[in-house]
Design a protein around this motif. Structure first.
Motif, PDB file in Angstrom:
ATOM      1  N   GLY A 185      65.268  45.823  48.833  1.00  0.00           N
ATOM      2  CA  GLY A 185      64.751  44.931  49.865  1.00  0.00           C
ATOM      3  C   GLY A 185      64.982  43.475  49.518  1.00  0.00           C
ATOM      4  N   LEU A 186      64.768  43.128  48.249  1.00  0.00           N
ATOM      5  CA  LEU A 186      64.984  41.751  47.810  1.00  0.00           C
ATOM      6  C   LEU A 186      66.446  41.351  47.990  1.00  0.00           C
ATOM      7  N   LEU A 187      67.380  42.246  47.667  1.00  0.00           N
ATOM      8  CA  LEU A 187      68.803  41.939  47.810  1.00  0.00           C
ATOM      9  C   LEU A 187      69.178  41.669  49.266  1.00  0.00           C
ATOM     10  N   LEU A 188      68.596  42.429  50.183  1.00  0.00           N
ATOM     11  CA  LEU A 188      68.937  42.276  51.590  1.00  0.00           C
ATOM     12  C   LEU A 188      68.170  41.138  52.266  1.00  0.00           C
ATOM     13  N   SER A 189      67.115  40.664  51.619  1.00  0.00           N
ATOM     14  CA  SER A 189      66.248  39.662  52.237  1.00  0.00           C
ATOM     15  C   SER A 189      66.874  38.267  52.208  1.00  0.00           C
ATOM     16  N   ASP A 190      66.305  37.375  53.010  1.00  0.00           N
ATOM     17  CA  ASP A 190      66.736  35.975  53.005  1.00  0.00           C
ATOM     18  C   ASP A 190      66.414  35.291  51.686  1.00  0.00           C
ATOM     19  N   GLN A 191      65.511  35.899  50.908  1.00  0.00           N
ATOM     20  CA  GLN A 191      65.079  35.315  49.631  1.00  0.00           C
ATOM     21  C   GLN A 191      65.849  35.871  48.428  1.00  0.00           C
ATOM     22  N   CYS A 192      66.939  36.602  48.657  1.00  0.00           N
ATOM     23  CA  CYS A 192      67.726  37.189  47.566  1.00  0.00           C
ATOM     24  C   CYS A 192      67.984  36.153  46.476  1.00  0.00           C
ATOM     25  N   GLU A 193      67.713  36.541  45.220  1.00  0.00           N
ATOM     26  CA  GLU A 193      67.813  35.605  44.102  1.00  0.00           C
ATOM     27  C   GLU A 193      69.226  35.527  43.523  1.00  0.00           C
ATOM     28  N   HIS A 194      70.077  36.471  43.867  1.00  0.00           N
ATOM     29  CA  HIS A 194      71.440  36.497  43.353  1.00  0.00           C
ATOM     30  C   HIS A 194      72.368  35.773  44.317  1.00  0.00           C
ATOM     31  N   THR A 195      73.481  35.268  43.802  1.00  0.00           N
ATOM     32  CA  THR A 195      74.423  34.521  44.630  1.00  0.00           C
ATOM     33  C   THR A 195      75.858  34.956  44.344  1.00  0.00           C
ATOM     34  N   ILE A 196      76.748  34.577  45.260  1.00  0.00           N
ATOM     35  CA  ILE A 196      78.193  34.723  45.038  1.00  0.00           C
ATOM     36  C   ILE A 196      78.772  33.315  44.945  1.00  0.00           C
ATOM     37  N   LYS A 197      79.446  33.026  43.837  1.00  0.00           N
ATOM     38  CA  LYS A 197      80.039  31.703  43.627  1.00  0.00           C
ATOM     39  C   LYS A 197      81.559  31.785  43.712  1.00  0.00           C
ATOM     40  N   CYS A 198      82.137  30.900  44.519  1.00  0.00           N
ATOM     41  CA  CYS A 198      83.591  30.834  44.664  1.00  0.00           C
ATOM     42  C   CYS A 198      84.104  29.495  44.138  1.00  0.00           C
ATOM     43  N   ALA A 199      85.250  29.522  43.507  1.00  0.00           N
ATOM     44  CA  ALA A 199      85.873  28.286  43.031  1.00  0.00           C
ATOM     45  C   ALA A 199      87.371  28.372  43.264  1.00  0.00           C
ATOM     46  N   ARG A 200      87.947  27.266  43.736  1.00  0.00           N
ATOM     47  CA  ARG A 200      89.389  27.185  43.965  1.00  0.00           C
ATOM     48  C   ARG A 200      89.964  26.167  42.995  1.00  0.00           C
ATOM     49  N   TYR A 201      91.058  26.538  42.314  1.00  0.00           N
ATOM     50  CA  TYR A 201      91.616  25.706  41.261  1.00  0.00           C
ATOM     51  C   TYR A 201      93.005  25.190  41.627  1.00  0.00           C
ATOM     52  N   VAL A 202      93.364  24.071  41.006  1.00  0.00           N
ATOM     53  CA  VAL A 202      94.721  23.535  41.112  1.00  0.00           C
ATOM     54  C   VAL A 202      95.550  24.223  40.030  1.00  0.00           C
ATOM     55  N   GLY A 203      96.537  24.998  40.411  1.00  0.00           N
ATOM     56  CA  GLY A 203      97.371  25.663  39.418  1.00  0.00           C
ATOM     57  C   GLY A 203      96.870  27.047  39.064  1.00  0.00           C
ATOM     58  N   VAL A 204      97.244  27.506  37.864  1.00  0.00           N
ATOM     59  CA  VAL A 204      96.977  28.891  37.453  1.00  0.00           C
ATOM     60  C   VAL A 204      95.912  28.984  36.365  1.00  0.00           C
ATOM     61  N   GLU A 224      79.602  38.464  53.909  1.00  0.00           N
ATOM     62  CA  GLU A 224      80.301  37.981  55.103  1.00  0.00           C
ATOM     63  C   GLU A 224      80.873  36.580  54.884  1.00  0.00           C
ATOM     64  N   SER A 225      80.048  35.705  54.317  1.00  0.00           N
ATOM     65  CA  SER A 225      80.467  34.311  54.124  1.00  0.00           C
ATOM     66  C   SER A 225      81.574  34.198  53.087  1.00  0.00           C
ATOM     67  N   ALA A 226      81.458  34.982  52.013  1.00  0.00           N
ATOM     68  CA  ALA A 226      82.489  34.947  50.963  1.00  0.00           C
ATOM     69  C   ALA A 226      83.818  35.461  51.512  1.00  0.00           C
ATOM     70  N   PHE A 227      83.778  36.489  52.370  1.00  0.00           N
ATOM     71  CA  PHE A 227      85.023  37.008  52.946  1.00  0.00           C
ATOM     72  C   PHE A 227      85.647  35.986  53.893  1.00  0.00           C
ATOM     73  N   GLU A 228      84.810  35.269  54.647  1.00  0.00           N
ATOM     74  CA  GLU A 228      85.319  34.200  55.513  1.00  0.00           C
ATOM     75  C   GLU A 228      86.013  33.121  54.678  1.00  0.00           C
ATOM     76  N   TYR A 229      85.393  32.790  53.538  1.00  0.00           N
ATOM     77  CA  TYR A 229      85.969  31.779  52.646  1.00  0.00           C
ATOM     78  C   TYR A 229      87.314  32.245  52.092  1.00  0.00           C
ATOM     79  N   LEU A 230      87.362  33.510  51.657  1.00  0.00           N
ATOM     80  CA  LEU A 230      88.627  34.059  51.147  1.00  0.00           C
ATOM     81  C   LEU A 230      89.696  34.089  52.237  1.00  0.00           C
ATOM     82  N   SER A 231      89.286  34.459  53.443  1.00  0.00           N
ATOM     83  CA  SER A 231      90.234  34.519  54.555  1.00  0.00           C
ATOM     84  C   SER A 231      90.768  33.130  54.899  1.00  0.00           C
ATOM     85  N   LEU A 232      89.881  32.134  54.818  1.00  0.00           N
ATOM     86  CA  LEU A 232      90.274  30.758  55.112  1.00  0.00           C
ATOM     87  C   LEU A 232      91.371  30.281  54.162  1.00  0.00           C
ATOM     88  N   HIS A 233      91.286  30.725  52.905  1.00  0.00           N
ATOM     89  CA  HIS A 233      92.247  30.292  51.892  1.00  0.00           C
ATOM     90  C   HIS A 233      93.322  31.349  51.602  1.00  0.00           C
TER      91      HIS A 233
END
Length: 426
Positions: A185-204, A224-233
């Protein structure tokens, strides 16, 4: 007769609100007896109306404490030194931690006995009691946060033709039999304590950032948001198949989606760290915390043997049709690269699972050959730059291709340096 307070014995001259904390503390610690009508020094003062006190205590136990503690309490009236007192016997509870109804599983609502005193339990105390009671399965353990909302999850369920009514929450394991929200329930809730972090780098490498993004809230919304971000890039390039213009992605969308959902579904949420996504110019890495489920090997998972660490979460994503079938994720990722010269791979550590998706060749070898033949037929001579543009390939790829064509005597090289040109051999 004179008593002395101890870890398992407490006195109250009269009934006060503090009695709730005392009962909770006994149930959460070692059990004990509480006497109402006995002074702090052990002197028996008695009660004028012990029956009313007995009834009030019964109401307090029933109305103010969760989970239900009645089975662990015994109330009685005793006569000591010709005076009536109320005795409350509390045994160690089987559903610890017990807490004030209005406070939930927070330190402000959970109490333990320390010597002859009552004190607030720490978060670590609470967490340990939950583990001792619920076991170590993260999903089924009671969430320490019980004031949860599900705005984003409800919207996503509705969008997929499902509802998130309380009855469904119980079926899915979001709420347990006692009405507590679980960690699912906590994972699905608006109060979920875990996050997904994305970073884009210059080069390899990770020396220079282009941008960073952290997704919070319901895990479903994060995915959903992370997939949108990946799709954008996910850069798209155009090529022509005959007269038809065809757009091709740098990374197969299916592979991105599958790798992302796998990372979110199978990670170990008992670790507080985030799921990480690193986007380089030549690859994308998805880092999931927790390594393989105990008993599985890399060979097992590549053969399609599936043992989910988070079975309830996986079932929820299956109902949302985000997971198509169990145990096929890695195989499907490989299939989406089947015509590509570079293949995805995974690295497994004791507490990590990293999926690496290489940037895809934008054309298959057959398509390259077809485009190349058309190009060679249409040009009397050309430069390396001309071929880069025609094939939509990188400078290094074209240099390699030109060297192959010269060695195979398909084309001839004319001149040297910046003025170098090529023409088809006859």
């Amino acid at each position: 007769m004179k008593f002395e307070e101890s870890l398992t014995l407490e006195f109250k001259r009269e009934l006060t609100e503090g009695i709730k904390k005392e009962i909770i503390a006994f149930a959460n610690t070692s059990g004990g007896d509480l006497y109402i009508g006995v002074d702090d020094d052990g002197s028996v003062v008695g009660l004028d109306n012990p029956k009313r006190i007995l009834e009030d205590v019964s109401n307090i136990v029933h109305d103010s404490i969760q989970p239900d503690i009645l089975m662990h309490t015994t109330l009685s009236i005793e006569t000591i030194d010709d005076k009536d007192v109320v005795k409350i016997s509390v045994s160690v509870g089987s559903r610890r931690p017990y807490h004030l109804k209005g406070k939930g599983l927070r330190p402000s609502g959970v109490f333990i006995r320390y010597g002859t005193s009552v004190t607030n339990a720490s978060e670590e105390n609470i967490r340990q009691m939950i583990i001792e009671t619920d076991g170590t399965n993260f999903e089924t353990m009671r969430s320490m946060e019980q004031d949860l909302t599900f705005t984003d999850a409800e919207a996503i369920f509705k969008k997929n033709g499902l509802s998130l009514l309380e009855s469904n929450m119980r079926t899915l394991g979001i709420i347990n039999a006692e009405g507590y929200y679980t960690n699912v329930g906590l994972l699905l809730s608006d109060q979920c304590e875990h996050t997904i972090k994305c970073a884009r780098y210059v080069g390899v490498d990770k020396l220079e950032f282009q941008d960073r993004k952290e997704f919070t809230g319901s895990l479903l919304k994060q995915i959903e948001s992370a997939f949108e971000y990946l799709s954008l890039h996910n850069e798209k390039n155009s090529a022509f198949k005959g007269l038809q213009r065809v757009e091709q992605e740098s990374y197969p969308s299916y592979a991105l989606r599958e790798a992302l959902i796998n990372a979110a579904t199978h990670r170990d949420y008992s670790f507080s760290s985030s799921t990480l996504i690193h986007i380089f110019t030549n690859r994308i890495e998805l880092v999931s915390v927790g390594g393989l489920v105990k008993g599985l090997t890399q060979e097992d998972i590549e053969l399609g043997i599936s043992q989910s660490r988070n079975t309830k979460l996986a079932n929820i994503l299956y109902r949302l049709k985000w997971i198509e079938s169990y145990g096929t994720g890695l195989q499907r990722i490989l299939e989406s690269y089947s015509k590509n010269s570079v293949q995805p791979f995974w690295s497994i550590g004791p507490n990590s699972f990293v999926v690496t998706l290489p940037k895809k060749d934008q054309t298959t070898r057959d398509e390259i050959d077809e485009s190349l033949n058309n190009f060679l037929e249409s040009k009397s001579s050309f430069t390396a730059k001309d071929l880069e543009i025609a094939l939509n390939k990188s400078k290094s790829s074209v240099r390699k291709l030109l060297a192959e064509l010269v060695n195979q005597n398909i084309i001839n090289r004319i001149g040297n340096g910046p003025a170098t040109r090529y023409k088809k051999s006859h």
